[in-house]
Structures are given as C-alpha cells and as structure tokens.
Design an enzyme around this catalytic site. Structure first.
Site: not given
Ligand code: SF4
Length: 356
Positions: A107, A114, A118, A121, A164-165, A196, A219-221, A295
C-alpha cells in the site's frame, strides 16, 4: 539529474544528452525498475567506464526509512522520510507491506497529508503537506520489494490507498503507474494494481481515457448524500449522482469490475436500510463492495457490531451485489491510512520494531 521516476523516453533523452547511444537509456531503465539496482555502479549491464562517468552526472535517491513497524501477522509498516529528494520540501509518508501465502500487497501514498478531509481519516488532520513526485511514488514499491526480497512470492499487488488522494496528484501518479505497469519496468499487472479515490469525478473520467491504467476503487462509505456530506465533504462538490454517473461511464475492460469501499461506522451507516440504499446506488454497475468494519482509534466513531456487519453483507449478496468483509491488516501498527504519521508526529506511538 535524479533518475528515479524518469520514464524510458526521459532516460533515453538524458543519456543522449550525455553523448551516449539512446539504447543505454533503456538499459538504465531496466536495471532501475526491473532489477531494482539503485546504484549506477551496480548496473552490470553497462560498461564500467560508462557507469563511472554517468554516476558523476546523475543520482538515484530512495526515501530514507525512518522507522519500520512489524505486526504479528507479518505486515510491515514503513515511515519514509522524503526530504532527500526535495530538501526544500521535507515530508513523511507511509508504505505498508502485507505478505500473504500467494501474493504480497504493498500500500503506497501519493501525497504527504491530504486536503480531502474525510472525517474518519487521520491523514485528513495533517492537511495537504505536498504532492509526491513520480519517483517518490515508484520508490515506495521498489523499496518495499527490495526490503522483503528474500520472502517474495511471484504475485505483487499494489494499492494506492495510503496517504493522499491520487486523482488530485494526477500527472505524477499516472507517470508512476506507467513505470509500475510497464513489462520492461516494474512489470506489475494492471489486474493487480488498484487506485482508490474518494470520488474526484473529473479525475475518474480522465483516468478512463488512459491507455495504461490500474483498476479503480471508489471510497463510497454512505448510502445517501446527507450521510456522505457528513463524513466526506468532497461529496458536496461531487455528489453521489455525479459520482455514480462517472462510474457508469468508466470504460471497464472485459476482465474488470469497479470496487466500492464502504467503511462500516457503527450506528451511522451500517443499518439494513443503508444496505438497501447501497444496492440501489450500485444497481447496473459491474462491481463488488468491500465492507471495512471501523477500527476503534483516535477518532470519535464506533465499530459496527458483528450482527450488523453480517446482516449488511447478507442484504447486498441477496440482491446480487458481490460483497466481502475486509478487516484491516496489522491493526496493532495502525492500519488505517495516515494513523502512523499522525501518531508519530504527536509522539504517541509505541514502537514495535526499531529501525534496523
Ligand atoms: S482521500 Fe483518503 S487520505 Fe484523503 S482524507 Fe480521504 S481517506 Fe484520508
């Protein structure tokens, strides 16, 4: 001249500018990315005199491994200091090596920190420190492979899911991917590399036009805009309708499917109604959903209970949506993205394995 991150064409142009034949560039490219030779002196496919001369004009700068943390399941987490490559813009990122019986998964990070914010995160709390260069992105894969050379099995998977994105650092990320996916470069299969994204709609469209590209995960969530707005502010810019439309337009290759990641936050997005709404959202898409139970950690969310996880998965599967429950690897070394860097900078981390 920094060689790491340079394409075959760039290396050809560079050796030509040094008065050498263009094919020497191809040889350096192969030695660097396929053989993982990080020292021009060790590139035995070049004549010794040429190696010595080129070594005066170029360098290959790997990130410095600041720390290694090893979990009981074999996962190794690296904290990498990047200042060597860009002394004026020091940064720290993480890469994780996860060995399994039939493959290893690495990974990697694409930005330091970032800006996407989110709320679940920890990387978000850093803000954006800086974009990584193509060389810094490729280096994380090469370094993790080299560090674990003795234990490698033939299949390597790479996921761009660290800090990061990736689609907000588009050019360096795609340049790195071209090297990683080149049979004459790092030689990874596009079936085994996954980018991702949090849902950067223009980036998804652009990636779909690339000749060389990895698989795509989103990343839907959340099961509604209200819910997604609350945990992923990026949803206000690219709401679910726009995101899913981009997914529908994404040109999947015959062997390919989209992956949706869905972090299950206890009592927030893990109800049977959420599962039914998710079924409707992804209807007509060739996809699978990875359910990732939260988690417990530094952030104020609850893990879902086991019954909710199973019921969620059952509803999706019953409606024909492929769904899998994925538990984070190496939990005791902070497997969620960015946790290590944040705790490291806060001085809160209990080190498991001292730097070798
Ligand atoms: S895009 Fe990925 S690294 Fe950036 S805040 Fe969202 S989950 Fe975290």
């Amino acid at each position: 001249m920094e060689l790491l991150g340079k394409s075959a064409e760039e290396l050809r142009a560079w050796v030509t500018s040094q008065g050498e034949s263009a094919y020497r560039g191809r040889q350096i490219y192969h030695a660097l990315y396929a053989e993982r030779k990080f020292d021009l002196a060790g590139m035995s496919n070049l004549p010794a005199a040429l190696r010595a001369r080129l070594a005066e004009a170029a360098r290959i700068t790997l990130p410095e491994i600041r720390r290694r943390y090893q979990a009981s399941d074999g996962t190794v987490r690296y904290v990498l200091a990047l200042e060597a490559a860009q002394a004026e813009r020091p940064a720290t990122v993480e890469a994780v090596f996860m060995p399994e019986k039939n493959r290893q998964t690495i990974c990697i990070s694409t930005q330091a920190g970032c800006a996407v914010d989110c709320h679940f995160c920890l990387t978000a709390t850093l803000g954006l420190v800086r974009n990584l260069t193509a060389g810094e992105i490729v280096a994380q894969v090469l370094l993790a492979l080299e560090e674990n050379r003795a234990a490698l099995v033939p299949q390597t998977n790479v996921v761009l899911m660290g800090q990061g994105e990736p689609l907000l650092n588009y050019e360096p990320v795609t340049a790195a991917l071209r090297i990683l996916l080149d049979p004459n470069g790092a030689g990874l299969s596009p079936k085994h590399v996954t980018l991702s994204t949090s849902g950067i709609v223009p980036g998804i469209a652009r990636l779909g036009e690339e000749k060389v590209r990895p698989k795509l995960a989103v990343s839907l969530n959340a099961s509604s805009d209200v819910q997604r707005d609350a945990i992923m502010p990026i949803n206000r810019k690219y709401p679910l309708a726009a995101l899913l439309e981009a997914c529908r337009k994404y040109p999947l290759r015959p062997w390919e499917h989209l992956t949706f990641e869905y972090v299950l936050l206890g009592g927030f997005n893990d109800s049977p109604e959420d599962a039914r709404r998710v079924v409707k959202l992804v209807a007509s898409l060739r996809c699978k959903i990875n359910l990732i139970p939260w988690n417990p950690g530094e952030l104020p969310y609850e893990p879902p209970d086991a019954g909710c996880i199973e019921e969620f998965r059952r509803i999706l599967t019953e409606k024909g949506v492929r769904a899998f429950v994925r538990y984070s690897r190496g939990q005791e070394i902070m497997a969620a993205c960015g946790q290590l860097a944040v705790l490291e900078s806060a001085g809160k981390l209990t080190e498991i394995t001292e730097s070798r």
